[in-house]
Every structure is written in structure tokens, then in C-alpha cells.
Scaffold this active site. Sequence first.
Site, PDB file in Angstrom:
ATOM      1  N   HIS A  18     -14.824   0.784 -10.685  1.00 18.00           N
ATOM      2  CA  HIS A  18     -14.167   1.766  -9.639  1.00 18.00           C
ATOM      3  C   HIS A  18     -15.313   2.488  -8.953  1.00 18.00           C
ATOM      4  O   HIS A  18     -15.836   3.656  -9.305  1.00 18.00           O
ATOM      5  CB  HIS A  18     -13.306   2.921 -10.271  1.00 18.00           C
ATOM      6  CG  HIS A  18     -12.399   3.615  -9.555  1.00 18.00           C
ATOM      7  ND1 HIS A  18     -11.204   3.582  -9.676  1.00 18.00           N
ATOM      8  CD2 HIS A  18     -12.905   4.687  -8.548  1.00 18.00           C
ATOM      9  CE1 HIS A  18     -10.513   4.618  -8.499  1.00 18.00           C
ATOM     10  NE2 HIS A  18     -11.462   5.194  -8.131  1.00 18.00           N
ATOM     11  N   HIS A 198      -4.954   4.014  -6.793  1.00 19.82           N
ATOM     12  CA  HIS A 198      -5.332   5.306  -7.276  1.00 19.82           C
ATOM     13  C   HIS A 198      -4.044   5.839  -7.680  1.00 19.82           C
ATOM     14  O   HIS A 198      -2.951   5.961  -6.950  1.00 19.82           O
ATOM     15  CB  HIS A 198      -5.914   6.108  -6.318  1.00 19.82           C
ATOM     16  CG  HIS A 198      -7.249   6.154  -6.102  1.00 19.82           C
ATOM     17  ND1 HIS A 198      -7.751   4.606  -5.719  1.00 19.82           N
ATOM     18  CD2 HIS A 198      -8.393   6.932  -6.187  1.00 19.82           C
ATOM     19  CE1 HIS A 198      -9.229   4.776  -5.573  1.00 19.82           C
ATOM     20  NE2 HIS A 198      -9.587   6.031  -6.006  1.00 19.82           N
ATOM     21  N   GLU A 201      -4.051  10.837 -10.843  1.00 19.71           N
ATOM     22  CA  GLU A 201      -5.432  11.794 -10.892  1.00 19.71           C
ATOM     23  C   GLU A 201      -4.921  13.055 -10.520  1.00 19.71           C
ATOM     24  O   GLU A 201      -5.318  13.830 -11.259  1.00 19.71           O
ATOM     25  CB  GLU A 201      -6.566  11.032  -9.796  1.00 19.71           C
ATOM     26  CG  GLU A 201      -7.543  12.110  -9.661  1.00 19.71           C
ATOM     27  CD  GLU A 201      -8.694  11.641  -8.546  1.00 19.71           C
ATOM     28  OE1 GLU A 201      -8.036  10.857  -7.423  1.00 19.71           O
ATOM     29  OE2 GLU A 201      -9.862  12.031  -8.403  1.00 19.71           O
ATOM     30  N   ASP A 279     -16.775   6.458  -9.268  1.00 16.05           N
ATOM     31  CA  ASP A 279     -15.930   6.640  -8.030  1.00 16.05           C
ATOM     32  C   ASP A 279     -17.096   6.900  -6.908  1.00 16.05           C
ATOM     33  O   ASP A 279     -16.993   5.935  -6.079  1.00 16.05           O
ATOM     34  CB  ASP A 279     -15.439   8.026  -8.308  1.00 16.05           C
ATOM     35  CG  ASP A 279     -13.909   8.102  -7.542  1.00 16.05           C
ATOM     36  OD1 ASP A 279     -13.450   7.386  -7.133  1.00 16.05           O
ATOM     37  OD2 ASP A 279     -13.118   9.365  -7.853  1.00 16.05           O
TER      38      ASP A 279
HETATM   39  N1  HPA Z   1     -10.558   8.958  -4.389  1.00 16.87           N
HETATM   40  C1  HPA Z   1      -9.477   8.714  -3.476  1.00 16.87           C
HETATM   41  N2  HPA Z   1      -9.876   8.113  -2.135  1.00 16.87           N
HETATM   42  C2  HPA Z   1     -11.043   8.271  -2.152  1.00 16.87           C
HETATM   43  C3  HPA Z   1     -12.168   8.444  -2.771  1.00 16.87           C
HETATM   44  C4  HPA Z   1     -11.909   9.161  -4.177  1.00 16.87           C
HETATM   45  O1  HPA Z   1     -12.560   9.469  -4.949  1.00 16.87           O
HETATM   46  N3  HPA Z   1     -13.292   8.256  -2.231  1.00 16.87           N
HETATM   47  C5  HPA Z   1     -13.009   7.896  -1.338  1.00 16.87           C
HETATM   48  N4  HPA Z   1     -11.636   7.779  -0.947  1.00 16.87           N
HETATM   49 ZN    ZN Z   2     -11.423   6.578  -6.304  1.00 17.64          ZN
END
Ligand code: HPA
Ligand code: ZN
Length: 334
Positions: A18, A198, A201, A279
Site C-alpha cells: 500500500h 480505502h 480509516e 502509505d
Molecule cells: N489516503 C487516501 N488517499 C490518498 C492518500 C492516502 O494516504 N494518499 C494519496 N491519496
Molecule cells: Zn492510502
Amino acid sequence: MTEEELHTVVHLPKVELHTHFEGCAPPAFIRGLAKEKKVDLSKIFRPDGSYDYRDFWHFLEVYEAATSVLKSPEDFARLCKAILDESADQGIVYLESFISPDFCGGGDVGAWKEYLHAIQDAAAEARRDHGIVMRGVVTCIRHFGPEKAKDAARCAAETAGDWITGFGMGGDEKQGKQRDFAWSFDCAREAGLKLTTHAGEWNGPSEVRDAVEDLGVDRIGHGVNAHSDPALMDLLAERNITLEVCPGSNVFLGVFGALDQHPIQKLRARGVPVTVSTDDPPFFHTTMKKEYEALARTFRWGEEVFRELNKTAIDAAFCDDTTRAAVTKILERP
Ligand code: HPA
Ligand code: ZN
């Protein structure tokens, strides 16, 4: 945990699932491009040179400003080289990165193919130099909306193969619903791509359930808020849906107050497949080595735990089985 044990853990070969491609750009790299292109980006940097933002939503704005100086396939190729040199240095042997057609040609399939060729050429060079294997996951951006996502999905479908192996969604989890993007995920699935999104979170466990039920994803980006729903954790475990956990990102952005309050251990203990990633490493002041060291110290995880995390990661990787077997061999070296 002795210093020797820590050293062993930090230097293990690693699989990272990721990362956001542009989010791996060091601030000095972006400043250099801004200077070349005579773009004033001074407002997104702190005096010490690091990226400057207040919270996740401001981060997304700063991210897009930083990305705006990546204007050509050559810029992305240079970025790819920089990322893979650094990743190899971190001991990463297999890397998946989220690449957005929105930033590579604005969602136009022809332009996207040119960007992708340049990135793939740079990845092939890094493979020759360092042995590192990279795969791309085409990513739509949730806050750009379902129509832009369809363009990204079409780009993904047109270039699906042994290098573009997945489709995913990043961006602002507070905008819209997972199911608003079902057309794009169906399009990608029909093209043979694996899926991730995603979820969980910033929103609660119901977001993770939506991702599983409405999009049918194979993996979840983050997914950490599943920890408050035992039935959901059991569902993830039963269906072998792997979480791409990014502990340092979560702590830096304030999802959890500190690493010792992070649910990665709880999720793992419940049988949920968990993996570790960074990330957007320069944005969150982290690296894979830092993640491993902090997890080892906080949870007293030894070499066996990290070997298991990497096995989980390569098993959930979106590559073909020949590549999976080759990387597994590297991971199994004593
Ligand atoms: N999270 C969600 N969207 C994103 C991220 C992230 O860390 N980085 C770039 N786009
Ligand atoms: Zn991410």
C-alpha cells in the site's frame, strides 16, 4: 528485545502493498521539479523542507498541489526510479503502488498508456539494478466522484495485464458511498484485475462491510476500524480479505493516538490477515524500516511475526503466481 534482534527484523526482505505513487515523492524531488517548471509551491513546505499540512483533508490538497508539477511521462519515470532506489534501500523486494490516471493524462486512455510505458521502463531498469519487483494498481479518487472513476477504470481495463494487476480507490472516505463506484469496480473485475479500496480509516466498520459487500474487493486499504466489530473481523478472516495496514500513517494523521493504541495486534490475534505498509512515506515521516522497528519495540514482535506478515502480504499480492513463487523464495531465505 535485544539490539541484535531489532537489527535482524529491520533488515528482513519486505513486501509492501500500500503506497501512493506520487505520495512517495520526497519533498526535495517535488521542489526540484517546481523550480524547473517555475511553479511556486512554497506554501506547501515548512521551513525545514518537509510537506506542510494540518490534517488529512488538508493533506489531500497539499498532495494534489505537489502532484501538479509532475507533468509528463518523463517526470513520472524519474519519480519511479527515485521511489524504487529508495524502496530497495529499505529492503523491499516487492512493491505495489497506486497510480492514478487522473494525474497521468487526466483519464485519457491514450495519454495514460504513454505515462504507463515510461513508468514501466523505469521499473524494468530498477529491477535490473536492484532486483526489486513492482506492480501497479490503477486507482480512482473518491472525492473526484464516480464519473471520473469510470475514466480511471477504463484506463485500468485497457492496460490490465502482468504489470497493471489491480484496481483500487483512494481519496476522501467521507465523500459518497463505496457502492457509488460499483460500475468502475465491476469494469475492472471483468478485465481480470484484483480489487482493493480505502475503507475504515476515517469511517467506522460499516464502511469496511460496504467495501466487501458492495464492491467485492479482495483487499482493504487500512480497514483498521474493523477492530470494533468482532463479526466483521471474523468475516474478513473467513474470506481471507487482507488489510493493508499503515500504522505510521494512522498515528501521524491521528487515527490512533499512539502506536500502542493501534489495533493491528488485536486484528492479527483475531485471525484477520494483516500486512504493513507506509502509505505516503515522506508525507508521514516514515519508512518501512521505521515501521518495522516501531512495531517490534511496541508489540515485542520478533523475526517470526515479521516473516509471517510478509508471507501474508505476498499471498495477497496482485501479481501472477510465478512472480509470487519467486518472491516467496527470496522471503524464505534464512
Ligand atoms: N489516503 C487516501 N488517499 C490518498 C492518500 C492516502 O494516504 N494518499 C494519496 N491519496
Ligand atoms: Zn492510502
